[in-house]
Write a protein that holds these residues in place. Structure first.
Motif, PDB file in Angstrom:
ATOM      1  N   GLY A   1     -58.408  45.399 -43.849  1.00 49.06           N
ATOM      2  CA  GLY A   1     -57.886  46.250 -44.866  1.00 49.06           C
ATOM      3  C   GLY A   1     -56.420  46.141 -44.820  1.00 49.06           C
ATOM      4  N   ALA A   2     -55.602  45.433 -45.788  1.00 47.56           N
ATOM      5  CA  ALA A   2     -54.165  45.494 -45.596  1.00 47.56           C
ATOM      6  C   ALA A   2     -53.665  46.837 -46.020  1.00 47.56           C
ATOM      7  CB  ALA A   2     -53.441  44.403 -46.397  1.00 47.56           C
ATOM      8  N   GLY A   3     -52.686  47.363 -45.299  1.00 43.70           N
ATOM      9  CA  GLY A   3     -52.099  48.645 -45.646  1.00 43.70           C
ATOM     10  C   GLY A   3     -51.195  48.519 -46.835  1.00 43.70           C
ATOM     11  N   ALA A   4     -50.879  49.678 -47.397  1.00 48.80           N
ATOM     12  CA  ALA A   4     -49.983  49.705 -48.543  1.00 48.80           C
ATOM     13  C   ALA A   4     -48.581  49.277 -48.128  1.00 48.80           C
ATOM     14  CB  ALA A   4     -49.949  51.103 -49.152  1.00 48.80           C
ATOM     15  N   LEU A   5     -48.240  49.390 -46.874  1.00 47.68           N
ATOM     16  CA  LEU A   5     -46.933  49.010 -46.366  1.00 47.68           C
ATOM     17  C   LEU A   5     -47.116  47.844 -45.394  1.00 47.68           C
ATOM     18  CD1 LEU A   5     -45.805  52.659 -45.667  1.00 47.68           C
ATOM     19  CD2 LEU A   5     -45.064  51.247 -47.563  1.00 47.68           C
ATOM     20  N   ALA A   6     -46.306  46.791 -45.575  1.00 46.36           N
ATOM     21  CA  ALA A   6     -46.506  45.569 -44.802  1.00 46.36           C
ATOM     22  C   ALA A   6     -46.107  45.741 -43.353  1.00 46.36           C
ATOM     23  CB  ALA A   6     -45.682  44.429 -45.423  1.00 46.36           C
TER      24      ALA A   6
ATOM     25  N   SER B   1     -46.062  57.448 -45.994  1.00 50.65           N
ATOM     26  CA  SER B   1     -44.950  57.153 -46.898  1.00 50.65           C
ATOM     27  C   SER B   1     -43.605  57.540 -46.286  1.00 50.65           C
ATOM     28  CB  SER B   1     -45.149  57.866 -48.237  1.00 50.65           C
ATOM     29  OG  SER B   1     -45.168  59.273 -48.068  1.00 50.65           O
ATOM     30  N   THR B   2     -43.584  58.612 -45.487  1.00 50.83           N
ATOM     31  CA  THR B   2     -42.323  59.079 -44.916  1.00 50.83           C
ATOM     32  C   THR B   2     -41.800  58.152 -43.831  1.00 50.83           C
ATOM     33  OG1 THR B   2     -42.911  61.390 -45.371  1.00 50.83           O
ATOM     34  CG2 THR B   2     -41.190  61.002 -43.716  1.00 50.83           C
TER      35      THR B   2
ATOM     36  N   GLY C   1     -63.625  71.996 -46.168  1.00 47.39           N
ATOM     37  CA  GLY C   1     -62.473  72.118 -47.048  1.00 47.39           C
ATOM     38  C   GLY C   1     -61.153  71.737 -46.412  1.00 47.39           C
ATOM     39  N   ASN C   2     -61.155  71.515 -45.109  1.00 46.48           N
ATOM     40  CA  ASN C   2     -59.909  71.120 -44.442  1.00 46.48           C
ATOM     41  C   ASN C   2     -59.616  69.629 -44.547  1.00 46.48           C
ATOM     42  OD1 ASN C   2     -59.346  73.741 -43.425  1.00 46.48           O
ATOM     43  ND2 ASN C   2     -60.821  73.428 -41.772  1.00 46.48           N
ATOM     44  N   VAL C   3     -60.596  68.842 -44.970  1.00 47.97           N
ATOM     45  CA  VAL C   3     -60.425  67.390 -44.935  1.00 47.97           C
ATOM     46  C   VAL C   3     -59.388  66.917 -45.946  1.00 47.97           C
ATOM     47  CG1 VAL C   3     -61.569  65.163 -45.290  1.00 47.97           C
ATOM     48  CG2 VAL C   3     -62.741  66.993 -44.033  1.00 47.97           C
ATOM     49  N   GLN C   4     -59.517  67.329 -47.199  1.00 49.23           N
ATOM     50  CA  GLN C   4     -58.624  66.802 -48.228  1.00 49.23           C
ATOM     51  C   GLN C   4     -57.156  67.138 -47.984  1.00 49.23           C
ATOM     52  OE1 GLN C   4     -59.287  64.526 -50.475  1.00 49.23           O
ATOM     53  NE2 GLN C   4     -61.422  64.473 -49.776  1.00 49.23           N
ATOM     54  N   PRO C   5     -56.814  68.366 -47.570  1.00 45.01           N
ATOM     55  CA  PRO C   5     -55.395  68.617 -47.259  1.00 45.01           C
ATOM     56  C   PRO C   5     -54.859  67.713 -46.154  1.00 45.01           C
ATOM     57  CG  PRO C   5     -56.569  70.686 -47.517  1.00 45.01           C
ATOM     58  CD  PRO C   5     -57.612  69.608 -47.518  1.00 45.01           C
ATOM     59  N   ILE C   6     -55.696  67.408 -45.162  1.00 47.16           N
ATOM     60  CA  ILE C   6     -55.231  66.547 -44.074  1.00 47.16           C
ATOM     61  C   ILE C   6     -55.077  65.109 -44.552  1.00 47.16           C
ATOM     62  CG2 ILE C   6     -55.975  65.528 -41.875  1.00 47.16           C
ATOM     63  CD1 ILE C   6     -56.795  68.333 -41.030  1.00 47.16           C
ATOM     64  N   ILE C   7     -55.958  64.656 -45.420  1.00 38.98           N
ATOM     65  CA  ILE C   7     -55.776  63.327 -46.006  1.00 38.98           C
ATOM     66  C   ILE C   7     -54.444  63.271 -46.751  1.00 38.98           C
ATOM     67  CG2 ILE C   7     -56.641  61.730 -47.756  1.00 38.98           C
ATOM     68  CD1 ILE C   7     -59.484  62.591 -46.927  1.00 38.98           C
ATOM     69  N   GLY C   8     -54.106  64.354 -47.441  1.00 40.27           N
ATOM     70  CA  GLY C   8     -52.815  64.422 -48.118  1.00 40.27           C
ATOM     71  C   GLY C   8     -51.655  64.324 -47.138  1.00 40.27           C
ATOM     72  N   ASN C   9     -51.797  64.994 -45.987  1.00 37.47           N
ATOM     73  CA  ASN C   9     -50.747  64.900 -44.971  1.00 37.47           C
ATOM     74  C   ASN C   9     -50.655  63.498 -44.385  1.00 37.47           C
ATOM     75  OD1 ASN C   9     -50.205  67.589 -45.363  1.00 37.47           O
ATOM     76  ND2 ASN C   9     -50.891  68.265 -43.341  1.00 37.47           N
ATOM     77  N   MET C  10     -51.808  62.852 -44.197  1.00 34.99           N
ATOM     78  CA  MET C  10     -51.788  61.482 -43.690  1.00 34.99           C
ATOM     79  C   MET C  10     -51.028  60.564 -44.654  1.00 34.99           C
ATOM     80  SD  MET C  10     -55.661  60.932 -42.230  1.00 34.99           S
ATOM     81  CE  MET C  10     -56.141  61.483 -40.582  1.00 34.99           C
ATOM     82  N   ARG C  11     -51.285  60.750 -45.935  1.00 34.66           N
ATOM     83  CA  ARG C  11     -50.570  59.950 -46.940  1.00 34.66           C
ATOM     84  C   ARG C  11     -49.067  60.181 -46.839  1.00 34.66           C
ATOM     85  NH1 ARG C  11     -51.873  58.196 -52.373  1.00 34.66           N
ATOM     86  NH2 ARG C  11     -53.913  59.205 -52.173  1.00 34.66           N
ATOM     87  N   THR C  12     -48.680  61.449 -46.656  1.00 32.23           N
ATOM     88  CA  THR C  12     -47.264  61.786 -46.553  1.00 32.23           C
ATOM     89  C   THR C  12     -46.633  61.167 -45.312  1.00 32.23           C
ATOM     90  OG1 THR C  12     -47.566  63.863 -47.746  1.00 32.23           O
ATOM     91  CG2 THR C  12     -45.632  63.697 -46.330  1.00 32.23           C
ATOM     92  N   ILE C  13     -47.359  61.202 -44.196  1.00 31.73           N
ATOM     93  CA  ILE C  13     -46.848  60.601 -42.953  1.00 31.73           C
ATOM     94  C   ILE C  13     -46.645  59.103 -43.143  1.00 31.73           C
ATOM     95  CG2 ILE C  13     -47.440  60.094 -40.546  1.00 31.73           C
ATOM     96  CD1 ILE C  13     -49.009  62.845 -40.629  1.00 31.73           C
TER      97      ILE C  13
END
Length: 336
Positions: free
Chosen positions: A16-21, A261-262, A247-259
């Protein structure tokens, strides 16, 4: 695993290549989204007479069962001078190399995880090996570099090239406290950069990850990475633990995305699990994590010790029942 408290319960019950190289080599390793499992208990379970049945109740090799769920990678922890406890010891580098060879022979990739301790280190505890406990920073840096080099050279001599090397385990507070704690960021970074550099010397094409827990607590994540990156810390992949359900899964996926990109490094979800008695809920959470992390270019998801079952362990966040069969939780790997 996320939180020492759950492991403490296990210890007590079991006495799976990541969005960031990443660069061309790392991209090759991540060309396909990875489904994995930590099965470091496997040799100790076998030595104590445990075995596994597949979903149909037929005794089968554990690797074969895992492959039937689409699992292609195995995470293995290693400790410096562990005890002989079946559940809380073993996993010396010599034993880990033998297990890694079994994984290789089964056609599985290996994620090698250094805890830099003699037993569990996790988000709440980061104790150095007893042999390093009274060392100065300079002495510990040299000892850590020698240990990583010796360990990886043994792995290489054993004919195994790891898919990933993880330098630390849930190291939100640093490693080898107090010398390498996050409150001493230059020393923490020096220790980890030493591990990174040695890993690249032995296996130049293998991505190296740092591993944090509890992505729901962004302040802890930010504190580590701001200190590490601010002091020139090196890493290729951000490994994260999350055992979230419902219900806790989706917010954490959002945080993973933020981590991701940041801090500019692709995410790998290296620990997941949930209560054995809530297998359907755990299955659904696993599906959400896989599809969600795929959606932002994450590299993979690993289930932590799914094959453990009682009475070998009292830890209940596994995916096998005492009847030796996989629970519905494992179905979360399928068709996603």
């Amino acid at each position: 695993m996320t939180g020492i408290s759950r492991r403490s319960l296990m210890i007590g019950a079991a006495a799976g290549a990541g969005a960031l190289a990443l660069g061309s080599a790392s991209q090759a390793s991540a060309a396909t989204f990875v489904k994995g499992a930590d099965i470091s208990w496997m040799p100790q379970m076998e030595a104590n007479g445990y075995y596994w049945l597949n979903k149909s109740g037929v005794r089968q090799d554990l690797f074969t069962i895992l492959k039937s769920y689409g699992i292609t990678a195995i995470s293995l922890r290693t400790w410096v001078n562990p005890s002989n406890s079946p559940t809380d010891g073993h996993c010396s580098i010599q034993e880990t190399v033998r297990m890694a060879q079994r994984c290789r022979d089964a056609g599985m990739q290996v994620l090698l995880g250094f805890h830099f301790g003699d037993t569990w280190n996790s988000v709440g505890v980061q104790k150095p090996p007893r042999a390093w406990a009274n060392m100065s920073y300079a002495q510990m840096r040299d000892a850590l570099r020698r240990y990583v080099d010796d360990s990886l050279q043994l792995l290489k001599a054993g004919g195994v090239t790891p898919g990933w090397v993880k330098i630390g385990n849930e190291q939100n507070s640093g490693i080898c406290s107090p010398v390498g704690s996050v409150s001493k960021p230059s020393q923490m970074t020096g220790l980890l950069n030493g591990a990174y550099d040695v890993s690249k010397q032995v296996f130049p094409a293998t991505p190296v990850m740092v591993h944090l827990a509890q992505p729901q607590k962004m302040d802890s994540i930010q504190r580590f990475f701001n200190a590490y990156r601010g002091n020139g810390g090196k890493w290729d992949i951000t490994g994260l633990s999350s055992y979230a359900q419902g219900g806790n899964v989706q917010p954490i996926i959002g945080n993973m995305r933020t981590i991701q990109s940041t801090y500019g490094k692709p995410i790998m979800h290296v620990e997941y699990g949930g209560p054995r008695g809530k297998a359907n809920t755990v299955r659904d959470g696993l599906r959400q994590f896989i599809s969600g992390t795929k959606g932002f270019g994450g590299l993979g998801t690993f289930f932590w010790e799914p094959a453990g079952y009682p009475p070998f362990t009292g830890y209940d966040m596994t995916a096998w029942d005492s009847n030796r069969r996989p629970t519905a939780a494992m179905d979360g790997f399928l068709n996603v």
